[in-house]
Design a protein around this motif. Structure first.
Motif, PDB file in Angstrom:
ATOM      1  N   ASP A 100      -2.922  -9.784  -0.255  1.00 21.05           N
ATOM      2  CA  ASP A 100      -1.604  -9.224   0.043  1.00 21.05           C
ATOM      3  C   ASP A 100      -0.710  -9.174  -1.188  1.00 21.05           C
ATOM      4  O   ASP A 100       0.503  -9.077  -1.067  1.00 21.05           O
ATOM      5  N   LYS A 101      -1.286  -9.216  -2.391  1.00 17.52           N
ATOM      6  CA  LYS A 101      -0.469  -9.196  -3.607  1.00 17.52           C
ATOM      7  C   LYS A 101      -0.386  -7.804  -4.213  1.00 17.52           C
ATOM      8  O   LYS A 101       0.375  -7.574  -5.153  1.00 17.52           O
ATOM      9  N   PHE A 105      -1.614  -2.125  -1.287  1.00 19.75           N
ATOM     10  CA  PHE A 105      -1.896  -2.627   0.052  1.00 19.75           C
ATOM     11  C   PHE A 105      -0.600  -2.764   0.850  1.00 19.75           C
ATOM     12  O   PHE A 105      -0.524  -2.358   2.016  1.00 19.75           O
ATOM     13  N   LEU A 106       0.420  -3.336   0.218  1.00 17.06           N
ATOM     14  CA  LEU A 106       1.673  -3.552   0.942  1.00 17.06           C
ATOM     15  C   LEU A 106       2.286  -2.232   1.395  1.00 17.06           C
ATOM     16  O   LEU A 106       2.928  -2.160   2.436  1.00 17.06           O
ATOM     17  N   GLY A 107       2.095  -1.196   0.604  1.00 17.25           N
ATOM     18  CA  GLY A 107       2.703   0.089   0.933  1.00 17.25           C
ATOM     19  C   GLY A 107       1.864   0.953   1.855  1.00 17.25           C
ATOM     20  O   GLY A 107       2.404   1.693   2.677  1.00 17.25           O
ATOM     21  N   THR A 108       0.526   0.858   1.713  1.00 23.00           N
ATOM     22  CA  THR A 108      -0.327   1.740   2.515  1.00 23.00           C
ATOM     23  C   THR A 108      -0.857   1.029   3.763  1.00 23.00           C
ATOM     24  O   THR A 108      -1.246   1.702   4.716  1.00 23.00           O
ATOM     25  N   ASN A 109      -0.916  -0.319   3.702  1.00 29.06           N
ATOM     26  CA  ASN A 109      -1.537  -1.110   4.774  1.00 29.06           C
ATOM     27  C   ASN A 109      -2.988  -0.718   5.021  1.00 29.06           C
ATOM     28  O   ASN A 109      -3.524  -0.925   6.109  1.00 29.06           O
ATOM     29  N   ARG A 458       4.934   5.196  -1.500  1.00 29.03           N
ATOM     30  CA  ARG A 458       4.502   4.052  -0.674  1.00 29.03           C
ATOM     31  C   ARG A 458       3.957   2.937  -1.558  1.00 29.03           C
ATOM     32  O   ARG A 458       4.176   1.755  -1.267  1.00 29.03           O
ATOM     33  N   MET A 461       6.828   1.065  -2.988  1.00 31.01           N
ATOM     34  CA  MET A 461       7.773   0.534  -1.992  1.00 31.01           C
ATOM     35  C   MET A 461       8.181  -0.923  -2.243  1.00 31.01           C
ATOM     36  O   MET A 461       9.369  -1.255  -2.174  1.00 31.01           O
TER      37      MET A 461
ATOM     38  N   THR B  30      -5.368  -5.349   8.790  1.00 33.71           N
ATOM     39  CA  THR B  30      -4.036  -5.479   8.223  1.00 33.71           C
ATOM     40  C   THR B  30      -3.090  -6.226   9.156  1.00 33.71           C
ATOM     41  O   THR B  30      -2.141  -6.858   8.714  1.00 33.71           O
ATOM     42  N   PHE B  33      -2.084 -10.011   8.748  1.00 39.65           N
ATOM     43  CA  PHE B  33      -1.185 -10.234   7.622  1.00 39.65           C
ATOM     44  C   PHE B  33       0.249  -9.838   7.996  1.00 39.65           C
ATOM     45  O   PHE B  33       1.204 -10.566   7.714  1.00 39.65           O
ATOM     46  N   VAL B  83       6.468   8.259   4.283  1.00 45.83           N
ATOM     47  CA  VAL B  83       5.524   8.399   3.160  1.00 45.83           C
ATOM     48  C   VAL B  83       4.175   7.752   3.430  1.00 45.83           C
ATOM     49  O   VAL B  83       3.263   7.866   2.619  1.00 45.83           O
ATOM     50  N   GLN B  84       4.056   7.044   4.545  1.00 48.61           N
ATOM     51  CA  GLN B  84       2.731   6.516   4.857  1.00 48.61           C
ATOM     52  C   GLN B  84       1.868   7.636   5.413  1.00 48.61           C
ATOM     53  O   GLN B  84       2.376   8.660   5.860  1.00 48.61           O
TER      54      GLN B  84
END
Lengths: 548, 175
Positions: A100-101, A105-109, A458, A461, B30, B33, B83-84
């Motif tokens: 999760d760093k 990943f944080l933007g697109t999931n 994203r 983000m 996901t 998390f 934007v996703q």
């Protein structure tokens, strides 16, 4: 008759447990999520392997007939060459510390943007051919073979990593996922897969020295126009020495500072500072690009584009190189240049030494390259320049640590020291988004192209979110940075996530605050916008203007 | 009894169900998390979803229907979904996932004609929020399109300015 879907069906809520494994879910090449491919003629001129027409959105990428053998051989060659790669393939225990760093990943999931899984795309191929268990048990131990969909997947995710190395910071084994991404991109180039946004600047750098391919005479004229602008603002026209032999310092900065808004204002800051110091320096039209897009292609291409730095220092007889505000240039300089093209030419001094303060930059003894933030911080510490930070009083600024200077060279304090000297209002973003833990702009490593703007928004983000936080909490209206890609890409990012925040380089603010000998009363900043609280008709106060 | 007196005790249950429904629009790997990380900068998507959820409920229940505060509260959430990688209907329709939850959790509590009418008004407020979000989504997409154009211009702004002087005419103003 077909039935209208319910809102719930339109949301496409997934099942609680998906039928297939994560490795079987293949990426969809929708417009906005991939970079345009490199042109065939560009690849041919650069003698890249297997240049061909292809379209990322098409089913068939027209790979060469023996593509699998090419890729397997190329992978083996790199495993032999880079001990680190072999280690990175073997030692990951999939602890998930990196998961999760990643800003992607944080933007697109998207789970495959977890650094561990992005690397697993390559590691699964490695496992089949290089581990006993993988050879024997195959899929059940996470091993898989090459097929064309795997090649597509590698392309998709290798260009959704900005090689920022935030994940490496958290890896207990120190696995550098950026190196894995770099190798995947290298492998893809072996079968003719590259992106236009990277290869076009590489071609231009190869033939004319800078990313846009501007010829030397035009490059000089553009810089002279910026010197004219400096004169309009300050009444002083700074000198613009080019290709002059016998100067102590060669100055190299990314060409974005010369061509692009808002980088040009940072460049004007350099010009004014050097003029005020009467610095013994020269620019070069040959080494007119600090950036190195070759480092986003392959080891050899990075080496080729980097070579001009030392070559030009030697030709011009420079004692050391002063480097401008750039991101990946500093990673290349600090981590790879000695291997690529070292040692530095013998004409260069043992330890770069500031001619103004006498400070010896021991940290640059190996590379002979000093970062301009270090250079200016040293000037300020030794009271060698006069500054009027009140000219930046309309700004409440924060500082974005650019990934490469922060994580690849540890440049954390110097830009802040300079920023605090030239701005009275400075606010840090939250602790886990700055310094070594800084979030990437989302557009580094050759992803700063407009066709993937929404992907960039994203991916950026987490940075935009932290910026928005300080905007709302502390009225921050400005973000300074020391990277040309950042200056270009944080501008739309800020406009999207924190509208109203402007972005600039550090030396634009230095140029604004710099009190020059004999300058006219400043009524506008380097963007030629009126300075607030300055009455143009009021005579200037000599006492505040320093030496006249 | 006012409608928000019926709604308020159910707030936590309703918004946690809606948040789960939002998380279920992301891949399974996901979701864990998103659920577990609390720091707003470590888990920005989770933070944005929580911020939107609380205000969404307050607006639907009629406790705080000021469009300015509603816009502020769902701004990051809508920008994110704009934007996703999802269709416009998936991006915005996610608000409609509140409706079946309301019908399951709140509608049975609304007995009597007045309460029923008040409940229908609450659903209408949700519809209004979706329309508000649609405007915001469109603005975000327009910003995106403008950014592309601005960036293309900015990338070589100085070169264009220089090219305009090649015939000998002086540089006029800024690029």
């Amino acid at each position: 008759m077909a039935k209208l879907p319910t809102p719930h069906e339109l949301m496409a809520s997934r099942k609680d447990f998906p039928a297939g494994s994560w490795l079987d879910v293949k990426p969809e090449f929708a417009p906005g999520s991939f970079c345009y491919p490199a042109k065939v003629e560009t690849m041919e001129r650069l003698h890249m392997p297997h240049p061909h027409e292809w379209d990322p959105a098409a089913e068939d990428w027209n790979l060469p007939d023996n593509w699998e053998k090419i890729l397997c051989d190329a992978f083996e060659e790199r495993l032999e060459k880079h001990r680190s790669l072999k280690l990175f393939m073997d030692i990951c225990v999939r602890c998930g510390a990196c998961a999760d760093k990643c800003h992607f990943f944080l933007g697109t999931n998207d789970p495959k943007n977890m650094p561990v899984l992005r690397a697993e795309l390559l590691r699964s191929l490695y496992r089949r051919d290089y581990t006993m268990l993988g050879k024997l048990l195959g899929v059940s131990v996470g091993a898989r073979g090459w097929d064309k969909s795997v090649v597509k997947e590698l392309f998709y995710y290798a260009y959704q990593c900005t090689e920022c190395r935030r994940c490496s910071l958290f890896c207990p084994y120190g696995i550098d996922t950026a190196e894995i991404t770099a190798i995947v991109r290298e492998l893809l180039h072996e079968v003719g897969l590259g992106t236009h946004w990277i290869m076009d600047p590489v071609k231009n750098c190869s033939f004319t020295g800078n990313h846009l391919g501007i010829q030397p005479h035009s490059f000089v004229e553009i810089v002279e126009m910026l010197a004219d602008d400096c004169e309009t603002i300050t009444g002083i026209r700074p000198k613009t020495p080019f290709n002059e032999k016998g100067h102590e310092i060669l100055f190299i900065t990314p060409s974005g500072d010369v061509f692009a808004d808002p980088g040009i204002y940072t460049f004007m800051g350099y010009l004014l500072l050097f003029h005020e110091l009467d610095l013994d320096y020269t620019f070069s039209t040959y080494a007119s690009e600090g950036g190195n897009f070759g480092s986003f292609v392959s080891f050899n291409m990075a080496k080729k584009l980097n070579a001009k730095m030392y070559a030009e220092a030697e030709r011009l007889g420079a004692k050391w190189i002063l480097g401008g505000e750039c991101g990946h240039m500093w990673r290349v300089v600090n981590q790879y240049m000695a291997t690529y093209n070292g040692p530095a030419p013998s004409c260069m001094m043992d330890v770069p030494t500031s001619p103004i303060t006498g400070t010896r930059f021991e940290n640059a003894a190996s590379t002979k390259m000093v970062h301009i933030a270090e250079f200016t911080a040293d000037l300020i510490r030794n009271n060698k320049i006069t500054l009027d930070p009140s000219r930046n009083d309309h700004i409440i600024t924060t500082f974005h640590d650019s990934c490469n200077p922060a994580r690849a060279m540890g440049l954390l304090e110097e830009p802040r020291y300079v920023l605090k000297a030239v701005c009275n209002n400075f606010v840090e973003m939250p602790e886990n988004t700055i310094r070594e833990q800084t979030f990437c702009c989302g557009s580094g490593s050759g992803l700063n192209t407009e066709e993937i703007m929404e992907l960039r928004m994203r991916a950026g983000m987490p940075r935009g979110n932290a910026l928005r936080y300080v905007q709302q909490k502390y009225d921050v209206n400005h973000m300074a940075c020391v990277c040309a890609i950042d200056r270009a890409t944080l501008t739309p990012l800020a406009n999207y996530w924190a509208p109203g925040v402007t972005v600039s380089g550090l030396h634009e603010l230095v140029g604004n605050a710099l009190v020059m000998k004999g300058e006219q009363k400043r009524t506008m900043d380097l963007r030629q916008e009126d300075l607030p609280n300055v009455d143009p008709d009021e005579p200037e106060d000599d006492a505040e203007q320093g030496e006249e | 009894m006012k409608i928000h007196d019926i709604f308020r005790p159910q707030k936590e249950a309703v918004i946690s169900k809606w948040i789960e429904a939002v998380y279920a629009t992301y891949p399974l790997e996901t979701t864990g998390f998103l659920r577990t990380r609390k720091d707003p900068f470590t888990n920005p998507v989770g933070d944005m979803t929580h911020e939107a959820a609380g205000r969404l409920f307050d607006a639907v229940s009629g406790e705080d229907t000021d469009p300015v505060t509603v816009r502020q509260a769902i701004d990051r959430f809508v920008r994110l979904r704009a934007v996703q990688k999802m269709t416009p209907s998936q991006a915005i329709g996610v608000f409609f996932l509140l409706k079946p939850i309301m019908r399951e959790q709140l509608l049975p509590l609304c007995t009597g004609d007045r309460a029923r009418a008040a409940y229908l008004n609450a659903e209408s407020r949700l519809d209004s929020i979706v329309l508000l979000a649609f405007d915001m989504y469109t603005e975000a997409r327009e910003t995106l399109a403008e950014s592309r154009i601005t960036e293309i211009r900015s990338q070589c702004a100085q070169v264009v300015r220089w090219a305009q002087t090649v015939d000998g005419s002086p540089v006029s103003g800024k690029s």
